[in-house]
Design an enzyme around this catalytic site. Sequence first.
Site, PDB file in Angstrom:
ATOM      1  N   PRO A  90     -10.631  -2.492   2.334  1.00 57.40           N
ATOM      2  CA  PRO A  90     -10.308  -1.086   2.038  1.00 57.40           C
ATOM      3  C   PRO A  90      -9.817  -0.893   0.599  1.00 57.40           C
ATOM      4  O   PRO A  90      -9.421  -1.873  -0.054  1.00 57.40           O
ATOM      5  CB  PRO A  90      -9.182  -0.757   3.024  1.00 57.40           C
ATOM      6  CG  PRO A  90      -8.999  -1.941   3.887  1.00 57.40           C
ATOM      7  CD  PRO A  90      -9.758  -3.091   3.324  1.00 57.40           C
ATOM      8  N   PRO A  91      -9.828   0.357   0.124  1.00 51.69           N
ATOM      9  CA  PRO A  91      -9.387   0.629  -1.250  1.00 51.69           C
ATOM     10  C   PRO A  91      -7.929   0.219  -1.468  1.00 51.69           C
ATOM     11  O   PRO A  91      -7.121   0.287  -0.551  1.00 51.69           O
ATOM     12  CB  PRO A  91      -9.507   2.165  -1.373  1.00 51.69           C
ATOM     13  CG  PRO A  91     -10.344   2.605  -0.239  1.00 51.69           C
ATOM     14  CD  PRO A  91     -10.257   1.573   0.822  1.00 51.69           C
ATOM     15  N   GLY A  92      -7.665  -0.212  -2.687  1.00 42.61           N
ATOM     16  CA  GLY A  92      -6.277  -0.473  -3.092  1.00 42.61           C
ATOM     17  C   GLY A  92      -5.666  -1.740  -2.537  1.00 42.61           C
ATOM     18  O   GLY A  92      -4.456  -1.915  -2.571  1.00 42.61           O
ATOM     19  N   THR A  93      -6.498  -2.655  -2.021  1.00 43.39           N
ATOM     20  CA  THR A  93      -5.919  -3.866  -1.428  1.00 43.39           C
ATOM     21  C   THR A  93      -5.868  -5.036  -2.416  1.00 43.39           C
ATOM     22  O   THR A  93      -5.447  -6.128  -2.058  1.00 43.39           O
ATOM     23  CB  THR A  93      -6.722  -4.294  -0.178  1.00 43.39           C
ATOM     24  OG1 THR A  93      -8.112  -4.159  -0.476  1.00 43.39           O
ATOM     25  CG2 THR A  93      -6.376  -3.448   1.012  1.00 43.39           C
ATOM     26  N   HIS A  99       7.891  21.969  17.754  1.00 44.02           N
ATOM     27  CA  HIS A  99       6.670  21.152  17.716  1.00 44.02           C
ATOM     28  C   HIS A  99       7.017  19.693  17.359  1.00 44.02           C
ATOM     29  O   HIS A  99       6.625  18.758  18.055  1.00 44.02           O
ATOM     30  CB  HIS A  99       5.725  21.767  16.673  1.00 44.02           C
ATOM     31  CG  HIS A  99       4.418  21.063  16.539  1.00 44.02           C
ATOM     32  ND1 HIS A  99       3.246  21.581  17.049  1.00 44.02           N
ATOM     33  CD2 HIS A  99       4.083  19.887  15.961  1.00 44.02           C
ATOM     34  CE1 HIS A  99       2.250  20.752  16.781  1.00 44.02           C
ATOM     35  NE2 HIS A  99       2.743  19.711  16.113  1.00 44.02           N
ATOM     36  N   GLU A 100       7.778  19.540  16.272  1.00 47.45           N
ATOM     37  CA  GLU A 100       8.105  18.171  15.831  1.00 47.45           C
ATOM     38  C   GLU A 100       8.987  17.467  16.855  1.00 47.45           C
ATOM     39  O   GLU A 100       8.859  16.257  17.076  1.00 47.45           O
ATOM     40  CB  GLU A 100       8.786  18.180  14.450  1.00 47.45           C
ATOM     41  CG  GLU A 100       7.954  18.762  13.317  1.00 47.45           C
ATOM     42  CD  GLU A 100       6.547  18.182  13.217  1.00 47.45           C
ATOM     43  OE1 GLU A 100       6.328  17.032  13.609  1.00 47.45           O
ATOM     44  OE2 GLU A 100       5.644  18.924  12.761  1.00 47.45           O
TER      45      GLU A 100
HETATM   46  P1  ATP Z   1     -10.542  -0.111  -5.050  1.00 45.58           P
HETATM   47  O1  ATP Z   1     -11.365  -0.616  -3.918  1.00 45.58           O
HETATM   48  O2  ATP Z   1     -10.056   1.276  -4.833  1.00 45.58           O
HETATM   49  O3  ATP Z   1     -11.131  -0.350  -6.405  1.00 45.58           O
HETATM   50  P2  ATP Z   1      -8.932  -2.497  -5.206  1.00 45.58           P
HETATM   51  O4  ATP Z   1      -8.960  -3.188  -3.883  1.00 45.58           O
HETATM   52  O5  ATP Z   1      -9.800  -3.048  -6.281  1.00 45.58           O
HETATM   53  O6  ATP Z   1      -9.171  -0.946  -5.006  1.00 45.58           O
HETATM   54  P3  ATP Z   1      -6.826  -2.892  -7.065  1.00 45.58           P
HETATM   55  O7  ATP Z   1      -7.455  -2.020  -8.112  1.00 45.58           O
HETATM   56  O8  ATP Z   1      -6.937  -4.359  -7.248  1.00 45.58           O
HETATM   57  O9  ATP Z   1      -7.415  -2.490  -5.658  1.00 45.58           O
HETATM   58  O10 ATP Z   1      -5.312  -2.502  -6.866  1.00 45.58           O
HETATM   59  C1  ATP Z   1      -4.781  -1.268  -7.315  1.00 45.58           C
HETATM   60  C2  ATP Z   1      -3.315  -1.454  -7.644  1.00 45.58           C
HETATM   61  O11 ATP Z   1      -2.576  -1.658  -6.429  1.00 45.58           O
HETATM   62  C3  ATP Z   1      -3.032  -2.667  -8.481  1.00 45.58           C
HETATM   63  O12 ATP Z   1      -3.053  -2.366  -9.845  1.00 45.58           O
HETATM   64  C4  ATP Z   1      -1.651  -3.086  -8.030  1.00 45.58           C
HETATM   65  O13 ATP Z   1      -0.663  -2.347  -8.711  1.00 45.58           O
HETATM   66  C5  ATP Z   1      -1.605  -2.659  -6.590  1.00 45.58           C
HETATM   67  N1  ATP Z   1      -1.944  -3.756  -5.665  1.00 45.58           N
HETATM   68  C6  ATP Z   1      -2.963  -3.755  -4.774  1.00 45.58           C
HETATM   69  N2  ATP Z   1      -2.957  -4.882  -4.042  1.00 45.58           N
HETATM   70  C7  ATP Z   1      -1.933  -5.627  -4.489  1.00 45.58           C
HETATM   71  C8  ATP Z   1      -1.426  -6.908  -4.135  1.00 45.58           C
HETATM   72  N3  ATP Z   1      -1.973  -7.642  -3.158  1.00 45.58           N
HETATM   73  N4  ATP Z   1      -0.337  -7.379  -4.800  1.00 45.58           N
HETATM   74  C9  ATP Z   1       0.234  -6.647  -5.783  1.00 45.58           C
HETATM   75  N5  ATP Z   1      -0.207  -5.427  -6.160  1.00 45.58           N
HETATM   76  C10 ATP Z   1      -1.260  -4.915  -5.522  1.00 45.58           C
END
Ligand code: ATP
Length: 491
Positions: free
Chosen positions: A104-107, A330-331
């Site tokens: 997934p994104p941001g991992t 509701h909450e």
């Molecule tokens: P995308 O798929 O959206 O391109 P990605 O999986 O490539 O996302 P990154 O760009 O590597 O994600 O991570 C985005 C930011 O989130 C990093 O710059 C960092 O600050 C933080 N981050 C993500 N995963 C980690 C991790 N495992 N440890 C430390 N920081 C993390």
Amino acid sequence: MLGELALGILLGVIIILIIQGFNIFPFLFLGFLAYFVWQLGTGGVERMDTNTDTKKIPLIDFKEIGGQETAKKELLEALDFLKDLPAIKEMGIRAIKGILLNGPPGTGKTLLAKAAAHYTDSIFISASGSEFIEMYAGLGAKRIRNLFKNARNSARKSGKNSAIIFIDEIDVLGSTRGQVSSHMEYDQTLNQLLVEMDGLSIDDDVQILIMAATNRMDVLDPALLRPGRFDRIVNVDLPDKDGRLSILKIHTANKPLSPKVDLEEIARETFSFSGAHLENLANEAAILALREKSPFICQKHFIEAIDKVIMGEKLDRKPNKEELKRVAIHETGHALLGEIMNPGSVSVISISSRGRALGYVRHNPADDLYLHTKDYLEKQISIAIAGSVAEEVLLASKSTGASNDFKQATRLVKIMIEAGMSELGVVDKDTIPEKVLYEEMSIILRRIEAEVKIIIEKHKELIEKIAGELLAQESFSGDKLRELLTEEKVA
Ligand code: ATP
């Protein structure tokens, strides 16, 4: 430099001609036309924002990536091949050409690729799949060729013998060929990538490793995944609790934390957060502390930052008195069912507006769960619809505020049916007739709604009391809610 000189001379000539009274506009027009045609022919209209400047790329160490232990281990194993070429040649082993990071994104996929470049002392070049898709046929393919050429040239210039090309969102250019009917550009680009990968050899002076990232592995062309191409697949999942803790430690290392901050609790409360969410959380907590002029970031800043990351910024939007009471009821409905179904699970209950929500309850699983039983799903559905049922029982009418809850409830019911947990037994989700699905969903939802109604009616006065407290305080913690429930002997 030469280009700038030529441009200067050309401008000078144009000014002289204008002063002399020549009509130069037809020549200018023809000049522009010729330039445009030449650009198309040579690929001069390259606009690809490929990041080839290795100096700009901060060197990242695997230690700076929290969690992802399995991904790191698998990656390091593959990278060691790149580091020890003589041994590989000796054994007649085929070099690894492509590693696919799937998750997934941001991992942290991009971080892993950068750390790989650092670990193997390689040039790092990055591009995104969407940069290769152009209107003009053949341009994408040309860009792929240039990408490989750039990687080789940059490595040679910097005296390195390896380069890592990172292609983010590879699914954009690498989805199954023949599926995009409007133009063949996608297919040509993908073919070119395959050709370049096939051309890589262990005897090349610069070893090139392609790392690509996707969260849509299901759409990738099988040709990309066959042995000799992206034959190493590394899963980069959302971090578990320990992973979240180590990511939080990394992103708070440069921040002044109060000694009372309990990062373990924050890690527990942030189920399903990615690394990018956690980085954002640490940042938001620091901003909140700064706004309060606090010299340290305290636990309450982190807790509030969790809500902000999930729900968005607190808004000034104030519903009228009647609406506010409805939101509170509701909450409270959600929170009461949450505590009855999963004791100790409510973290926060609030009627302050955030993002698009007028109020919210944040629930927290005791443990990270990766499998869901029928019992668990039914409980989640009960909690989701409890807000609307509470409105109906206490205020005699429902409101539109529950549409998201219903979306969540129907999604969960669908999951139940598709997992063979309904009276329909085992079903094929792709062939089940819509009418049958709809009827079964209604039966399950009606049954659960009736059960929730009984609970809400039984605790009508208690809901009034908690909602009153919420109206007075705007939000309170799960602990406070549990106190109120214990007083009434509910929990
Ligand atoms: P995308 O798929 O959206 O391109 P990605 O999986 O490539 O996302 P990154 O760009 O590597 O994600 O991570 C985005 C930011 O989130 C990093 O710059 C960092 O600050 C933080 N981050 C993500 N995963 C980690 C991790 N495992 N440890 C430390 N920081 C993390």
